[in-house]
Design a protein around this motif. Sequence first.
Motif, PDB file in Angstrom:
ATOM      1  N   UNK A  83       0.848  -1.183   0.000  1.00  0.00           N
ATOM      2  CA  UNK A  83       0.000   0.000   0.000  1.00  0.00           C
ATOM      3  C   UNK A  83       0.891   1.243   0.000  1.00  0.00           C
ATOM      4  N   UNK A  84       0.360   2.331  -0.532  1.00  0.00           N
ATOM      5  CA  UNK A  84       1.181   3.533  -0.659  1.00  0.00           C
ATOM      6  C   UNK A  84       2.381   3.282  -1.557  1.00  0.00           C
ATOM      7  N   UNK A  85       2.158   2.602  -2.679  1.00  0.00           N
ATOM      8  CA  UNK A  85       3.272   2.143  -3.520  1.00  0.00           C
ATOM      9  C   UNK A  85       4.057   3.279  -4.165  1.00  0.00           C
ATOM     10  N   UNK A  86       3.424   4.426  -4.396  1.00  0.00           N
ATOM     11  CA  UNK A  86       4.134   5.545  -5.004  1.00  0.00           C
ATOM     12  C   UNK A  86       4.615   5.224  -6.405  1.00  0.00           C
ATOM     13  N   UNK A  87       5.933   5.124  -6.564  1.00  0.00           N
ATOM     14  CA  UNK A  87       6.523   4.807  -7.868  1.00  0.00           C
ATOM     15  C   UNK A  87       6.505   3.313  -8.186  1.00  0.00           C
TER      16      UNK A  87
END
Length: 250
Positions: A83-87
Amino acid sequence: MDIALFSPSSLFAADGDSSDEETTETSQSFVERTHQFPGIELLIREFAFHQLNANLLWPGTFAFAEWLMQHRASIQRRRCLEIGSGTGALAIFLKKVSDIDITTSDYDDQEIEENIAHNCIANGVVPALPHIRHTWGDTFPVAEPDWDLIIASDILLYVKQYSNLIKSLSFLLKSYKPKDKNVVNPTEGEQNGTDTGLCWPVFLMSWRRRIGKDDESLFFTGCEEAGLEVTHLGSRVYSIRPGRKEASSL
């Protein structure tokens, strides 16, 4: 007029986490950089700016990657959701170096999803990793989550989002329904745990960004009030899992 592109990840180059070299400017809003992960180098396209901070690699990503490799036996053959993988860099790294089935997830935003897919393809992960758009606190798009391992790094930036994050984590952990009947369940895991003593399902989180101790306490206290059990595993890596009462019902 030229637009200067800047990545805060370069501030941490002294720690050996990332190179300062900008390799290719793809547009005025993106920059591609090479980043050194344990045993492998990745080319990652980052946003010059994104309103949700889903644009950059932060120190927790590299430190967490090292920790995960030190405990590789604990994560092999797991179904994993970041979760909150960003790139998408951490998920791409894990896919390339370990036997893990991993899905990325971040805010419900097309630009984030497309950039993760771009980074997958740029680093030879084809087809791109499956991705789930999910805004913390909203109804999760999968009714019966079957990820036994959930991971994240440097996601405790926005204190106002802690309650929403905890709500999503509680659902993912307490509604866990393994598709593979051979997956070790939480109560068995306590007796037959791995080298970290992990049992499943579990959320592993690392961060290196500076936040106040009061903010840390607010998040962990919120987790415990939601019936989740928090354990510090060292190196600023924490495991969060259903409390014993919830685990026994899974």
